[in-house]
Design an enzyme around this catalytic site. Structure first.
Site, mmCIF file in Angstrom:
data_model
loop_
_atom_site.group_PDB
_atom_site.id
_atom_site.type_symbol
_atom_site.label_atom_id
_atom_site.label_comp_id
_atom_site.label_asym_id
_atom_site.label_seq_id
_atom_site.Cartn_x
_atom_site.Cartn_y
_atom_site.Cartn_z
ATOM 1 N NE ARG A 16 -1.105 2.292 3.044
ATOM 2 C CZ ARG A 16 -0.518 3.331 3.619
ATOM 3 N NH1 ARG A 16 -0.371 4.464 2.944
ATOM 4 N NH2 ARG A 16 -0.038 3.245 4.844
ATOM 5 C CG ASP A 17 3.369 4.106 3.089
ATOM 6 O OD1 ASP A 17 3.567 5.000 2.267
ATOM 7 O OD2 ASP A 17 3.431 4.303 4.318
ATOM 8 C CG HIS A 212 3.520 4.160 9.379
ATOM 9 N ND1 HIS A 212 2.939 3.194 8.579
ATOM 10 C CD2 HIS A 212 3.948 5.115 8.514
ATOM 11 C CE1 HIS A 212 3.009 3.559 7.303
ATOM 12 N NE2 HIS A 212 3.624 4.729 7.241
ATOM 13 C CG HIS A 214 7.682 7.126 5.824
ATOM 14 N ND1 HIS A 214 7.531 6.801 4.504
ATOM 15 C CD2 HIS A 214 6.491 6.847 6.415
ATOM 16 C CE1 HIS A 214 6.295 6.351 4.289
ATOM 17 N NE2 HIS A 214 5.640 6.374 5.436
ATOM 18 C CB CYS A 245 2.098 10.391 1.703
ATOM 19 S SG CYS A 245 0.501 11.174 1.459
ATOM 20 C CG ASN A 254 6.768 2.730 4.844
ATOM 21 O OD1 ASN A 254 6.333 2.878 3.720
ATOM 22 N ND2 ASN A 254 6.068 2.999 5.921
#
Ligand code: COA
Ligand code: ZN
Length: 316
Positions: A16-17, A212, A214, A245, A254
């Site tokens: 996803r990310d 979470h 990055h 994003c 990430n």
């Protein structure tokens, strides 16, 4: 798989990310192979897709097929990002185990990311929880609440801890099953991480808090150790350090799943992940798209001579 002991739960978010900023569509079959390989390597929770309008992010036009394929792995916690009620409805229809809602602490980022005021996102979250409550117990997905830009924003700069706590409280009051503190643009340092996580943990009670990070400025794993000191047991990461994003300028990958699992393992913390299998998963995934740039030190350097992982020790 369910008998695996884990001190720390690592969750893959690269599908996803990682893929949301990648312009080339990864074939659905390759996404499913990635999920299967990484699950077999011992990663027990994977955010497999995002229920956003396909027109906005075409990479997720195959969200239905990816979820259906992932859900065939019975013990895998299949999660997916949702930006609104419609996303939740799509996830519920498919039987996704966990929905990861996202709201930004930065009001500007929230507006750019989901095109609505932060307060409106909070109202939508309540509507999602209400919808879930109408389902029979056995069909209710878990609802995670991600606090995007909680450690800094490329529009607003520094984010006040009081604002992070306020948002966390609103989401907890509404019924979040988990709070995820996100450093969306990689601004955080370990001291700040400690301060923010302690403040959120103080209001979270028994609700799990995840981190979470990055690695945009190279502080990702240092922030993990700060989070571990605070007692955090849930970490998002992505294979090969993919990520970013599309609505946050300067956002990049990430923390690298392979490096995270190696570091935790070397510290004697059980992740349930077989590092060799994880590296093979990376290798296979890297062949899927030739324009994917992967990050990560473990893949470059290899395991230290004589390294005995907690995974092997456990299996022995
Ligand atoms: N899935 C699929 N379609 C959706 C949808 C969803 N979750 N949410 C809305 N839509 C559809 C609507 O049905 C409508 O379709 P129509 O034009 O055929 O009538 C269209 O999209 C516009 O709906 P609207 O509610 O006006 O959405 P919007 O244009 O204001 O966009 C979001 C709001 C939240 C859907 C969008 O900004 C978004 O998806 N943002 C997420 C960005 C992201 O993924 N960021 C990175 C992760 S943090
Ligand atoms: Zn992220």
């Amino acid at each position: 798989m369910s008998s695996i002991q884990r001190d720390i739960i690592v969750r893959e978010v690269g599908l996803r990310d990682g893929l949301q900023i990648h312009p080339t569509f990864m074939p659905t079959a390759d996404k499913l192979t990635w999920i299967q390989n990484e699950f077999q390597a011992g990663v027990g929770e994977i955010e497999v897709t995002s229920f956003v309008p396909p027109k906005l992010i075409p990479q997720f036009a195959d969200a239905t097929e990816v979820c259906q394929g992932a859900l065939k792995h019975k013990d895998l916690v299949v999660s997916a990002l949702i930006p609104n009620l419609k996303g939740a409805q799509r996830g519920i229809e498919l039987g996704v185990r966990k929905l990861n809602y996202v709201v930004s602490v930065s009001k500007t980022h929230n507006l750019k990311n989901v095109r609505r005021e932060r307060d409106a996102s909070m109202q939508d979250f309540k509507a999602i929880v209400d919808l879930i409550k109408t389902l029979p117990q056995t069909q209710r997905p878990l609802i995670g609440a991600g606090l995007s830009t909680a450690l800094g924003c490329s529009y607003e700069g520094k984010i006040a801890v009081t604002e992070v706590v306020l948002c966390a409280e609103q989401l907890l009051d509404a019924g979040a099953d988990e709070i995820v503190v996100c450093d969306t643009v990689g601004y955080a340092d370990p001291a700040q991480t400690r301060a923010v996580l302690k403040a959120v943990l103080a209001v979270a009670g028994r609700v799990p808090v995840a981190a979470h990070f990055h690695d945009t400025r190279g502080t990702g794993l240092a922030n993990v150790t700060a989070a571990l000191d605070c007692g955090i047991q849930y970490f998002d990461a992505s294979l090969g350090g993919l990520g970013g994003c599309p609505f946050a300028p300067g956002a990049s990958g990430n923390i690298v799943m392979e490096d995270l699992c190696f570091m935790l393992d070397a510290m004697g913390l059980k992740t349930g992940v077989n590092l060799d299998a994880l590296l093979s998963t990376r290798e296979a995934m890297s062949k899927s798209l030739s324009d994917l740039k992967l990050y990560g030190q473990l893949a470059k350097a290899g395991l230290p001579n004589g390294f005995v992982s907690t995974y092997q020790a456990q299996a022995a």
